[in-house]
Design a protein around this motif. Structure first.
Motif, PDB file in Angstrom:
ATOM      1  N   ARG A  67      12.932  45.415 -12.929  1.00  0.00           N
ATOM      2  CA  ARG A  67      12.616  45.375 -14.293  1.00  0.00           C
ATOM      3  C   ARG A  67      13.711  46.369 -14.948  1.00  0.00           C
ATOM      4  N   VAL A  68      14.322  47.254 -14.331  1.00  0.00           N
ATOM      5  CA  VAL A  68      15.337  47.826 -14.991  1.00  0.00           C
ATOM      6  C   VAL A  68      16.530  47.099 -15.334  1.00  0.00           C
ATOM      7  N   SER A  69      16.923  46.297 -14.198  1.00  0.00           N
ATOM      8  CA  SER A  69      18.047  45.283 -14.286  1.00  0.00           C
ATOM      9  C   SER A  69      17.728  44.327 -15.347  1.00  0.00           C
ATOM     10  N   ASP A  70      16.507  43.808 -15.463  1.00  0.00           N
ATOM     11  CA  ASP A  70      16.085  42.681 -16.635  1.00  0.00           C
ATOM     12  C   ASP A  70      16.551  43.557 -17.891  1.00  0.00           C
ATOM     13  N   THR A  71      15.997  44.571 -17.908  1.00  0.00           N
ATOM     14  CA  THR A  71      16.058  45.604 -19.395  1.00  0.00           C
ATOM     15  C   THR A  71      17.585  45.792 -19.793  1.00  0.00           C
ATOM     16  N   LEU A  72      18.081  46.239 -18.743  1.00  0.00           N
ATOM     17  CA  LEU A  72      19.859  46.323 -18.934  1.00  0.00           C
ATOM     18  C   LEU A  72      20.460  44.857 -19.197  1.00  0.00           C
ATOM     19  N   THR A  73      19.935  44.160 -18.625  1.00  0.00           N
ATOM     20  CA  THR A  73      20.861  42.529 -19.288  1.00  0.00           C
ATOM     21  C   THR A  73      20.222  42.216 -20.604  1.00  0.00           C
ATOM     22  N   ASN A  74      19.105  42.339 -20.888  1.00  0.00           N
ATOM     23  CA  ASN A  74      18.494  41.944 -22.222  1.00  0.00           C
ATOM     24  C   ASN A  74      19.492  42.970 -23.449  1.00  0.00           C
ATOM     25  N   LEU A  75      19.475  44.329 -23.040  1.00  0.00           N
ATOM     26  CA  LEU A  75      20.296  45.231 -24.005  1.00  0.00           C
ATOM     27  C   LEU A  75      21.611  44.597 -24.105  1.00  0.00           C
ATOM     28  N   ALA A  78      21.870  41.635 -26.432  1.00  0.00           N
ATOM     29  CA  ALA A  78      21.033  41.653 -27.557  1.00  0.00           C
ATOM     30  C   ALA A  78      21.996  42.841 -28.271  1.00  0.00           C
ATOM     31  N   PHE A  79      22.734  43.867 -27.667  1.00  0.00           N
ATOM     32  CA  PHE A  79      23.551  44.852 -28.098  1.00  0.00           C
ATOM     33  C   PHE A  79      24.994  45.048 -27.535  1.00  0.00           C
ATOM     34  N   PRO A  80      25.580  43.868 -27.708  1.00  0.00           N
ATOM     35  CA  PRO A  80      27.008  44.064 -27.013  1.00  0.00           C
ATOM     36  C   PRO A  80      27.810  45.188 -27.714  1.00  0.00           C
ATOM     37  N   ASP A  81      27.706  45.596 -28.775  1.00  0.00           N
ATOM     38  CA  ASP A  81      28.444  46.628 -29.290  1.00  0.00           C
ATOM     39  C   ASP A  81      28.281  48.245 -28.995  1.00  0.00           C
ATOM     40  N   LYS A  82      27.158  48.193 -28.331  1.00  0.00           N
ATOM     41  CA  LYS A  82      26.935  49.488 -27.694  1.00  0.00           C
ATOM     42  C   LYS A  82      27.460  49.761 -26.155  1.00  0.00           C
ATOM     43  N   SER A  83      27.747  50.715 -25.903  1.00  0.00           N
ATOM     44  CA  SER A  83      28.459  51.193 -24.653  1.00  0.00           C
ATOM     45  C   SER A  83      27.353  51.096 -23.624  1.00  0.00           C
ATOM     46  N   ASP A  84      27.750  51.089 -22.165  1.00  0.00           N
ATOM     47  CA  ASP A  84      27.019  51.109 -21.003  1.00  0.00           C
ATOM     48  C   ASP A  84      26.083  52.303 -21.155  1.00  0.00           C
ATOM     49  N   ASP A  85      26.482  53.409 -21.566  1.00  0.00           N
ATOM     50  CA  ASP A  85      25.790  54.505 -21.440  1.00  0.00           C
ATOM     51  C   ASP A  85      24.665  54.518 -22.625  1.00  0.00           C
ATOM     52  N   ILE A  90      18.782  53.864 -23.850  1.00  0.00           N
ATOM     53  CA  ILE A  90      17.821  53.042 -24.380  1.00  0.00           C
ATOM     54  C   ILE A  90      16.919  52.530 -23.581  1.00  0.00           C
ATOM     55  N   ALA A  91      17.373  52.118 -22.255  1.00  0.00           N
ATOM     56  CA  ALA A  91      16.644  51.394 -21.288  1.00  0.00           C
ATOM     57  C   ALA A  91      15.512  52.509 -20.666  1.00  0.00           C
ATOM     58  N   LYS A  92      16.051  53.918 -20.452  1.00  0.00           N
ATOM     59  CA  LYS A  92      15.263  54.813 -19.967  1.00  0.00           C
ATOM     60  C   LYS A  92      14.202  55.129 -20.740  1.00  0.00           C
ATOM     61  N   GLN A  93      14.468  55.013 -22.269  1.00  0.00           N
ATOM     62  CA  GLN A  93      13.408  55.459 -23.319  1.00  0.00           C
ATOM     63  C   GLN A  93      12.266  54.582 -23.266  1.00  0.00           C
ATOM     64  N   ASN A 305      12.889  50.973 -34.231  1.00  0.00           N
ATOM     65  CA  ASN A 305      12.939  51.722 -33.065  1.00  0.00           C
ATOM     66  C   ASN A 305      12.922  50.823 -31.876  1.00  0.00           C
ATOM     67  N   ILE A 306      14.314  50.700 -31.324  1.00  0.00           N
ATOM     68  CA  ILE A 306      14.587  49.659 -30.271  1.00  0.00           C
ATOM     69  C   ILE A 306      13.828  49.902 -29.055  1.00  0.00           C
ATOM     70  N   ALA A 307      13.610  51.011 -28.457  1.00  0.00           N
ATOM     71  CA  ALA A 307      12.933  51.608 -27.453  1.00  0.00           C
ATOM     72  C   ALA A 307      11.544  51.110 -27.356  1.00  0.00           C
ATOM     73  N   GLN A 308      10.875  50.840 -28.381  1.00  0.00           N
ATOM     74  CA  GLN A 308       9.467  50.566 -28.412  1.00  0.00           C
ATOM     75  C   GLN A 308       9.239  49.166 -28.093  1.00  0.00           C
ATOM     76  N   TRP A 309       9.920  48.391 -27.988  1.00  0.00           N
ATOM     77  CA  TRP A 309       9.855  46.924 -27.559  1.00  0.00           C
ATOM     78  C   TRP A 309       9.871  46.734 -26.040  1.00  0.00           C
ATOM     79  N   MET A 310       9.255  45.930 -25.325  1.00  0.00           N
ATOM     80  CA  MET A 310       9.011  45.540 -24.216  1.00  0.00           C
ATOM     81  C   MET A 310      10.371  44.986 -23.618  1.00  0.00           C
ATOM     82  N   TRP A 311      11.367  45.466 -23.600  1.00  0.00           N
ATOM     83  CA  TRP A 311      12.732  44.804 -23.147  1.00  0.00           C
ATOM     84  C   TRP A 311      12.685  44.540 -21.637  1.00  0.00           C
TER      85      TRP A 311
END
Length: 329
Positions: A67-75, A78-85, A90-93, A305-311
């Motif tokens: 699930r974490v891998s899927d979340t990070l893949t989605n992010l 969806a947000f290629p401009d954001k850094s890995d960190d 966001i995924a942790k949140q 609030n990006i982290a409130q959607w089920m990524w």
């Protein structure tokens, strides 16, 4: 402020699913154990519930690798401009919010008055005006971590049905269905089109969530955060039901917890419900344009609030060219 111990006056109470003796089979013991551990905690003060929920979310982030891998893949998509960190934070949140969401859901079902004086609503006039015009309303809601609490808070202002996917596990289906029956007038399995059509033709408010990937059998490809995504279009067909001279109104609903996932002593969380105006010129003659329009509205809400959607759902699993973004389970 409404009494949350009962929903808005309902036209009918959803039937209760009966208990089945097979639920005592050893294969269900893990679920019973989880319930025995979690359910008593919902009687703690909200501050304690949120603190425990945060820890559950952090633990899930460490253990739910797929699930974490899927979340990070989605992010990443969806947000290629954001850094890995940034995406990791966001995924942790997301998982923390979902951990808190466990208690928000349980209280929505069984202890609703704990959320007295914690919510507000805007745009309610759009739904009321549609009802005054004799229209049914198709309320498009998203898969936010506040999902069931959103249903509870909305039905303080208007009665509603919901469309849902039946759980594969029969014990979870029994538990979730009977929890939600205190919120919604009727619960409609997503394959029960006859009941859905009947409710819409009866002028009801029907909560429908079109923000997951169920393949192209039920939709079209349309951009979602700039990525091609299989997008459900059933609401277009539903919007053509009923009186052709007075079709259902399509309204997009968004619920956001506007306070942090931790509650300071003496403070309370706050939730805001926003209802959009009824969509004009919908459905149009262009199915893809309509899907793109709905996706754009969901994007705008999610960005609040990006982290409130089920990524952690595989939102981009269907790709026309066969691209596989997710690792095999």
């Amino acid at each position: 402020m409404p009494d949350l111990s009962a929903t808005h006056k309902q036209t009918e109470l959803a039937d209760k699913k009966p208990f089945e003796w097979r639920f005592l089979h050893p294969r269900f013991w893990g679920i019973w154990l989880g319930m025995a551990l979690i359910l008593p905690l919902m009687f703690l003060p909200l501050r304690a519930q949120f603190a425990i929920g945060r820890q559950i979310g952090k633990l899930a982030y460490r253990l739910a690798k797929t699930r974490v891998s899927d979340t990070l893949t989605n992010l990443r998509l969806a947000f290629p401009d954001k850094s890995d960190d940034e995406r990791v934070l966001i995924a942790k949140q997301v998982f923390v919010n979902q951990g808190v969401g466990i208690f928000e859901t349980l209280c929505a079902w069984f202890r609703p008055n704990v959320y007295k004086r914690t919510f507000s609503i805007s745009g309610l006039q759009h739904l009321i005006n549609a009802q005054k015009d004799g229209k049914a309303v198709i309320l498009l809601g998203g898969h936010y971590t506040t999902l069931d609490l959103g249903g509870r808070l909305c039905t303080q202002f208007f009665a509603a049905d919901c469309v849902y996917r039946v759980q594969n596990n029969p014990l979870l289906e029994w538990f979730i269905y009977n929890g939600r029956r205190h919120i919604f007038d009727a619960q409609i399995p997503n394959r029960d089109m006859k009941k859905l059509i009947t409710r819409i033709k009866g002028g009801k408010v029907v909560w429908y969530s079109p923000d997951q990937d169920f393949g192209l059998e039920h939709g079209v490809m349309a951009p979602f955060f700039g990525v091609p995504a299989a997008t459900i279009t059933a609401q277009r067909r539903l919007a053509k039901l009923g009186d052709k001279t007075n079709p259902p109104a399509i309204i997009v609903m968004h619920l956001e917890r506007q306070t942090p996932d931790h509650i300071l002593k003496g403070k309370r969380p706050h939730y805001h419900i926003h209802l959009s105006p009824a969509l004009d010129n919908y459905p149009s003659d262009d199915e893809v344009a309509d899907a793109t329009r709905i996706n754009a509205m969901f994007e705008a809400n999610i960005r609040q609030n990006i982290a409130q959607w089920m990524w952690f759902h595989r939102r981009f699993k269907t790709q026309a060219d066969g691209t596989q973004y997710y690792s095999k389970r």
